[in-house]
Scaffold this motif. Sequence first.
Motif, PDB file in Angstrom:
ATOM      1  N   THR A 103      42.657  29.762  47.138  1.00 28.72           N
ATOM      2  CA  THR A 103      43.742  30.724  47.267  1.00 28.72           C
ATOM      3  C   THR A 103      43.301  31.885  46.179  1.00 28.72           C
ATOM      4  N   GLY A 104      43.298  33.102  46.722  1.00 28.78           N
ATOM      5  CA  GLY A 104      43.199  34.281  45.882  1.00 28.78           C
ATOM      6  C   GLY A 104      42.872  35.542  46.656  1.00 28.78           C
ATOM      7  N   ILE A 105      42.519  36.588  45.890  1.00 32.21           N
ATOM      8  CA  ILE A 105      42.187  37.717  46.593  1.00 32.21           C
ATOM      9  C   ILE A 105      41.261  38.550  45.657  1.00 32.21           C
ATOM     10  N   GLY A 106      40.367  39.328  46.366  1.00 37.67           N
ATOM     11  CA  GLY A 106      39.424  40.262  45.814  1.00 37.67           C
ATOM     12  C   GLY A 106      39.510  41.416  46.426  1.00 37.67           C
ATOM     13  N   VAL A 107      39.307  42.543  45.513  1.00 38.69           N
ATOM     14  CA  VAL A 107      39.254  43.838  46.042  1.00 38.69           C
ATOM     15  C   VAL A 107      38.216  44.795  45.445  1.00 38.69           C
ATOM     16  N   GLY A 135      39.363  31.380  38.186  1.00 36.67           N
ATOM     17  CA  GLY A 135      38.723  32.516  37.541  1.00 36.67           C
ATOM     18  C   GLY A 135      39.432  33.764  37.830  1.00 36.67           C
ATOM     19  N   ALA A 136      39.022  34.821  37.196  1.00 38.45           N
ATOM     20  CA  ALA A 136      39.631  36.175  37.098  1.00 38.45           C
ATOM     21  C   ALA A 136      38.487  37.178  36.521  1.00 38.45           C
ATOM     22  N   GLY A 137      38.572  38.307  37.096  1.00 37.41           N
ATOM     23  CA  GLY A 137      37.275  39.207  36.675  1.00 37.41           C
ATOM     24  C   GLY A 137      37.679  40.645  37.301  1.00 37.41           C
ATOM     25  N   ALA A 138      36.897  41.674  36.595  1.00 34.15           N
ATOM     26  CA  ALA A 138      37.242  43.048  36.900  1.00 34.15           C
ATOM     27  C   ALA A 138      35.989  43.894  36.429  1.00 34.15           C
ATOM     28  N   SER A 139      35.331  44.815  37.247  1.00 31.83           N
ATOM     29  CA  SER A 139      34.350  45.822  36.621  1.00 31.83           C
ATOM     30  C   SER A 139      34.199  46.872  37.752  1.00 31.83           C
ATOM     31  N   LEU A 191      31.825  45.882  40.739  1.00 30.86           N
ATOM     32  CA  LEU A 191      32.330  44.702  41.766  1.00 30.86           C
ATOM     33  C   LEU A 191      33.875  44.662  42.061  1.00 30.86           C
ATOM     34  N   GLY A 192      34.528  45.465  41.431  1.00 28.61           N
ATOM     35  CA  GLY A 192      36.065  45.378  41.713  1.00 28.61           C
ATOM     36  C   GLY A 192      36.852  44.394  40.928  1.00 28.61           C
ATOM     37  N   ALA A 193      38.045  43.948  41.491  1.00 32.51           N
ATOM     38  CA  ALA A 193      38.769  42.961  40.823  1.00 32.51           C
ATOM     39  C   ALA A 193      38.841  41.562  41.606  1.00 32.51           C
ATOM     40  N   ARG A 194      39.113  40.534  40.947  1.00 30.07           N
ATOM     41  CA  ARG A 194      39.123  39.300  41.771  1.00 30.07           C
ATOM     42  C   ARG A 194      39.847  38.255  40.954  1.00 30.07           C
ATOM     43  N   ASN A 230      33.159  39.229  42.708  1.00 27.40           N
ATOM     44  CA  ASN A 230      32.483  39.447  43.945  1.00 27.40           C
ATOM     45  C   ASN A 230      30.995  39.527  43.965  1.00 27.40           C
ATOM     46  N   GLY A 231      30.104  39.134  44.723  1.00 29.62           N
ATOM     47  CA  GLY A 231      28.730  39.489  44.716  1.00 29.62           C
ATOM     48  C   GLY A 231      27.695  39.351  43.615  1.00 29.62           C
TER      49      GLY A 231
END
Length: 206
Positions: free
Chosen positions: A168-172, A131-135, A138-141, A68-69
């Motif tokens: 389709t997906g989610i980001g928090v 894609g997938a990511g986490a920090s 910026l959180g998880a996506r 995110n962002g």
Amino acid sequence: MLREPVSYFHFLLQLILALELSAFYNICSDAKSHACTRREGRSKLLVLKMSGNEAEAARLVGRGTCVNGSDDKRDKKQPARDFAVLSYAGTEKEDDDIKGKGVYAAGGLGYVRAEDGLVCFEAKGPSVGLGAGASDELGARLFAKAELASVSASVGAMKATLGLSADTGIGVGPSGVEAKFLGTGVSIGRELGFSVFGSGVTVKLW
């Protein structure tokens, strides 16, 4: 089999460029206007940038699936990104800003981007991404992207998109929450927005 869609998108990209040039010529009644001359020159340069920007196109499509962002800081430091590509594909391995934060793979046919100050126009053909990511910042996506076509325009903090997609997906994360299913969903937090099958509006609050 691939030649026909590529030829079609080549025609589509050239048509968009021609329409953009025509619009600016009509708006600019004073041919000596500095702003008009500068913008017309950049529009013409798009024709010369039909290749060489594939990695940038893939970066813009792919990073939205995993973090995110993540593009905000780069937007402020880098010059306007104008380009037109027929096809593109890439991963986070070519994206220094994403390394250590996420992974993605993205590709598509046809992408035109024209940016001038606070105004940005984009047109895209079929594209896919995962894609997938986490920090901590910026959180998880986790997102899967599948888009048939879209056109979008943004002015400052507001962006409107007309298209057809099944994203389709989610980001928090600290900046808010986003959820989508088959191109329909909402985002709440730093960015407020909604979309229906790929068409929607978003507004960045800060």
